[in-house]
Design a protein around this motif. Structure first.
Motif, PDB file in Angstrom:
ATOM      1  N   LEU A   1       0.743  -1.328   0.065  1.00 57.58           N
ATOM      2  CA  LEU A   1      -0.011  -0.052  -0.084  1.00 57.58           C
ATOM      3  C   LEU A   1       0.725   1.340   0.102  1.00 57.58           C
ATOM      4  N   SER A   2       2.058   1.150   0.511  1.00 57.17           N
ATOM      5  CA  SER A   2       2.719   2.473   0.654  1.00 57.17           C
ATOM      6  C   SER A   2       3.412   2.736  -0.810  1.00 57.17           C
ATOM      7  N   LEU A   3       3.836   1.679  -1.503  1.00 57.94           N
ATOM      8  CA  LEU A   3       4.367   1.817  -2.699  1.00 57.94           C
ATOM      9  C   LEU A   3       3.237   2.244  -3.646  1.00 57.94           C
ATOM     10  N   MET A   4       1.841   1.840  -3.640  1.00 59.69           N
ATOM     11  CA  MET A   4       0.984   2.091  -4.490  1.00 59.69           C
ATOM     12  C   MET A   4       0.540   3.756  -4.002  1.00 59.69           C
ATOM     13  N   ARG A   5       0.571   3.941  -2.740  1.00 61.70           N
ATOM     14  CA  ARG A   5      -0.103   5.334  -2.302  1.00 61.70           C
ATOM     15  C   ARG A   5       1.057   6.422  -2.922  1.00 61.70           C
ATOM     16  N   SER A   6       2.221   5.994  -2.832  1.00 65.12           N
ATOM     17  CA  SER A   6       3.097   6.836  -3.112  1.00 65.12           C
ATOM     18  C   SER A   6       3.486   6.995  -4.730  1.00 65.12           C
ATOM     19  N   SER A   7       2.918   6.326  -5.319  1.00 68.74           N
ATOM     20  CA  SER A   7       3.062   6.017  -6.935  1.00 68.74           C
ATOM     21  C   SER A   7       2.910   7.600  -7.359  1.00 68.74           C
ATOM     22  N   SER A   8       3.676   7.651  -8.886  1.00 64.84           N
ATOM     23  CA  SER A   8       3.240   8.989  -9.610  1.00 64.84           C
ATOM     24  C   SER A   8       2.048   8.716 -10.532  1.00 64.84           C
ATOM     25  N   ILE A   9       1.502   7.405 -10.447  1.00 64.71           N
ATOM     26  CA  ILE A   9       0.549   6.864 -11.455  1.00 64.71           C
ATOM     27  C   ILE A   9      -0.872   7.481 -10.720  1.00 64.71           C
ATOM     28  N   ALA A  10      -1.385   8.387 -11.190  1.00 63.15           N
ATOM     29  CA  ALA A  10      -2.588   8.764 -10.527  1.00 63.15           C
ATOM     30  C   ALA A  10      -3.737   7.841 -10.331  1.00 63.15           C
ATOM     31  N   TRP A  11      -4.114   7.091 -11.514  1.00 63.79           N
ATOM     32  CA  TRP A  11      -4.971   6.136 -11.195  1.00 63.79           C
ATOM     33  C   TRP A  11      -4.697   4.839 -10.345  1.00 63.79           C
ATOM     34  N   LEU A  12      -3.615   4.654  -9.933  1.00 61.57           N
ATOM     35  CA  LEU A  12      -3.197   3.936  -9.079  1.00 61.57           C
ATOM     36  C   LEU A  12      -2.914   4.412  -7.487  1.00 61.57           C
ATOM     37  N   ARG A  13      -2.554   5.840  -7.586  1.00 62.96           N
ATOM     38  CA  ARG A  13      -2.530   6.418  -6.342  1.00 62.96           C
ATOM     39  C   ARG A  13      -3.672   6.564  -5.540  1.00 62.96           C
ATOM     40  N   ILE A  14      -4.697   7.399  -6.395  1.00 62.08           N
ATOM     41  CA  ILE A  14      -6.000   7.828  -5.969  1.00 62.08           C
ATOM     42  C   ILE A  14      -6.816   6.644  -5.464  1.00 62.08           C
ATOM     43  N   PRO A  15      -7.192   5.525  -6.082  1.00 66.06           N
ATOM     44  CA  PRO A  15      -7.903   4.698  -5.654  1.00 66.06           C
ATOM     45  C   PRO A  15      -7.412   3.772  -4.410  1.00 66.06           C
ATOM     46  N   THR A  16      -5.916   3.691  -4.281  1.00 69.05           N
ATOM     47  CA  THR A  16      -5.445   3.362  -3.043  1.00 69.05           C
ATOM     48  C   THR A  16      -5.676   4.275  -1.690  1.00 69.05           C
ATOM     49  N   GLY A  17      -5.744   5.493  -2.131  1.00 71.57           N
ATOM     50  CA  GLY A  17      -5.760   6.412  -0.850  1.00 71.57           C
ATOM     51  C   GLY A  17      -7.322   6.161  -0.465  1.00 71.57           C
ATOM     52  N   TRP A  18      -8.199   6.058  -1.507  1.00 77.22           N
ATOM     53  CA  TRP A  18      -9.766   5.670  -1.119  1.00 77.22           C
ATOM     54  C   TRP A  18      -9.989   4.333  -0.354  1.00 77.22           C
ATOM     55  N   LEU A  19      -9.061   3.532  -0.706  1.00 79.27           N
ATOM     56  CA  LEU A  19      -9.203   1.907  -0.166  1.00 79.27           C
ATOM     57  C   LEU A  19      -8.538   2.176   1.275  1.00 79.27           C
ATOM     58  N   ILE A  20      -7.491   3.024   1.484  1.00 77.03           N
ATOM     59  CA  ILE A  20      -6.879   2.946   2.911  1.00 77.03           C
ATOM     60  C   ILE A  20      -8.053   3.755   3.538  1.00 77.03           C
ATOM     61  N   GLU A  21      -8.484   4.741   3.275  1.00 77.76           N
ATOM     62  CA  GLU A  21      -9.582   5.380   4.179  1.00 77.76           C
ATOM     63  C   GLU A  21     -10.745   4.600   4.596  1.00 77.76           C
ATOM     64  N   PHE A  22     -11.253   3.790   3.744  1.00 78.96           N
ATOM     65  CA  PHE A  22     -12.341   3.145   3.871  1.00 78.96           C
ATOM     66  C   PHE A  22     -11.900   1.820   4.823  1.00 78.96           C
ATOM     67  N   LEU A  23     -10.608   1.401   4.741  1.00 76.47           N
ATOM     68  CA  LEU A  23     -10.346   0.273   5.902  1.00 76.47           C
ATOM     69  C   LEU A  23     -10.162   0.676   6.879  1.00 76.47           C
ATOM     70  N   ARG A  24      -9.528   2.047   7.128  1.00 75.81           N
ATOM     71  CA  ARG A  24      -9.237   2.822   8.603  1.00 75.81           C
ATOM     72  C   ARG A  24     -10.567   3.070   9.243  1.00 75.81           C
ATOM     73  N   GLY A  25     -11.465   3.471   8.360  1.00 74.60           N
ATOM     74  CA  GLY A  25     -12.811   3.859   8.968  1.00 74.60           C
ATOM     75  C   GLY A  25     -13.792   2.721   9.488  1.00 74.60           C
ATOM     76  N   MET A  26     -13.539   1.534   8.971  1.00 76.70           N
ATOM     77  CA  MET A  26     -14.304   0.460   9.593  1.00 76.70           C
ATOM     78  C   MET A  26     -13.817   0.084  10.834  1.00 76.70           C
ATOM     79  N   PRO A  27     -14.571  -0.140  11.750  1.00 75.78           N
ATOM     80  CA  PRO A  27     -14.143  -0.776  13.004  1.00 75.78           C
ATOM     81  C   PRO A  27     -13.726  -2.151  12.702  1.00 75.78           C
ATOM     82  N   VAL A  28     -12.621  -2.639  13.727  1.00 73.86           N
ATOM     83  CA  VAL A  28     -11.813  -3.823  13.564  1.00 73.86           C
ATOM     84  C   VAL A  28     -13.088  -5.007  13.739  1.00 73.86           C
ATOM     85  N   LEU A  29     -13.705  -4.935  14.908  1.00 78.71           N
ATOM     86  CA  LEU A  29     -14.639  -5.997  15.101  1.00 78.71           C
ATOM     87  C   LEU A  29     -15.888  -5.999  14.057  1.00 78.71           C
ATOM     88  N   LEU A  30     -16.375  -5.105  13.339  1.00 80.94           N
ATOM     89  CA  LEU A  30     -17.241  -5.174  12.470  1.00 80.94           C
ATOM     90  C   LEU A  30     -16.605  -5.775  11.148  1.00 80.94           C
TER      91      LEU A  30
END
Length: 308
Positions: A98-127
């Motif tokens: 994820l760190s490599l994808m999030r820091s990529s210079s390719i926008a279509w790889l970097r931006i969806p990775t950022g969305w995925l990270i925010e989604f996973l961080r926002g979901m409670p672990v128990l849920l």
């Protein structure tokens, strides 16, 4: 004028006296609170018309003379460490990707990775554990492990991204000047340095991961809390619940404090400047502090917006 008086006025005799009095009062209140807890736990109590001895009575601790009990506790500890170990390896591997994808210079790889990270961080672990268990029918162990990998992998990935962003620009320029491609520069030159720099924070996050294995209690995984408080508590009876609770607490504290000490030691060992310890405001920066990961992530976001 001294360095300290630049920021605030030096306390006078009255302020120092009031501070000493407040410290003494606070200490007395803390000791009184501890004494009240001990007296309350040691006092006999009524339950169903029967007088039960206090929590520190020897009859509440005689089960710990049974070797089979310690064998069962040991299996709970092993189950907790097993889930934590598998999750830690998976979270680090996911964090690297994820760190490599999030820091990529390719926008279509970097931006969806950022969305995925925010989604996973926002979901409670128990849920997340419950969703994996109910939808994928993986079983309790893999529900716990996969949820911990997804959640902690995103946090570790953000820490590694912060390490990549914090590196001097000359590192990449030097690698590119000798004929490396951008991906080669990131993997062979930048990433090893970023990983070393962020290693104390990664270890501190693994301490959180270990504690989060206790959420496996809800999905039916026999980690140490479910094993001790539910299984052994039901077998031996409510008479020994407090004793089992205290033993479980001591085991968790021993494991987590050891890992926290290791993270602080690692922070001193891996500090930049040839072994010198990084300091903040005259104090050693603690990688186990709750805001440490948020701080490096905020710095990475600020640096990422700046032209490189």
């Amino acid at each position: 004028m001294s360095g300290t008086s630049v920021l605030f006025d030096a306390p006078g005799p009255k302020a120092r006296r009031n501070s000493r009095i407040a410290s003494v009062v606070a200490l007395v209140l803390i000791l009184a609170g501890l004494a009240w807890i001990v007296i309350t736990l040691a006092a006999p109590r009524e339950s169903g018309g029967i007088t039960l001895p206090g929590m520190f009575d020897p009859t509440r601790w005689n089960i710990f003379l049974d070797p089979e009990l310690w064998g069962s506790i040991g299996r709970g500890v092993v189950a907790t460490l097993q889930a934590a170990a598998v999750s830690a390896v998976g979270a680090i591997a996911l964090g690297v990707v994820l760190s490599l994808m999030r820091s990529s210079s390719i926008a279509w790889l970097r931006i969806p990775t950022g969305w995925l990270i925010e989604f996973l961080r926002g979901m409670p672990v128990l849920l997340m554990m419950l969703f994996i268990l109910l939808v994928a029918s993986t079983g309790a162990f893999w529900a716990v492990v996969i949820a911990l990998i997804l959640y902690n992998g995103t946090l570790i990935g953000e820490a590694l991204r912060a390490g990549l962003v914090a590196l001097p620009r000359g590192q990449r320029e030097a690698a590119l000047s000798v004929g490396m491609r951008e991906f080669q520069s990131k993997m062979l030159v930048e990433f090893p340095q970023a990983f070393r720099q962020m290693l104390p924070i990664i270890v501190a996050q693994l301490v959180v991961l270990l504690k989060d294995t206790s959420l496996g209690y809800i999905v039916g995984y026999n980690e140490i809390i479910r094993n001790n408080m539910n299984n052994l508590g039901s077998f031996y009876g409510n008479r020994y619940i407090f004793s089992l609770f205290l033993v479980t607490l001591v085991i968790y504290l021993a494991i987590n404090l050891t890992l926290s000490w290791f993270a602080r030691w690692l922070s001193r060992r891996t500090a930049s400047g040839g072994g010198k310890t990084r300091r903040r405001g005259g104090r050693v920066a603690d990688p186990t502090a709750p805001g440490a990961l948020l701080e490096v992530e905020a710095k990475a976001d600020l640096s990422g917006r700046a032209p490189r």
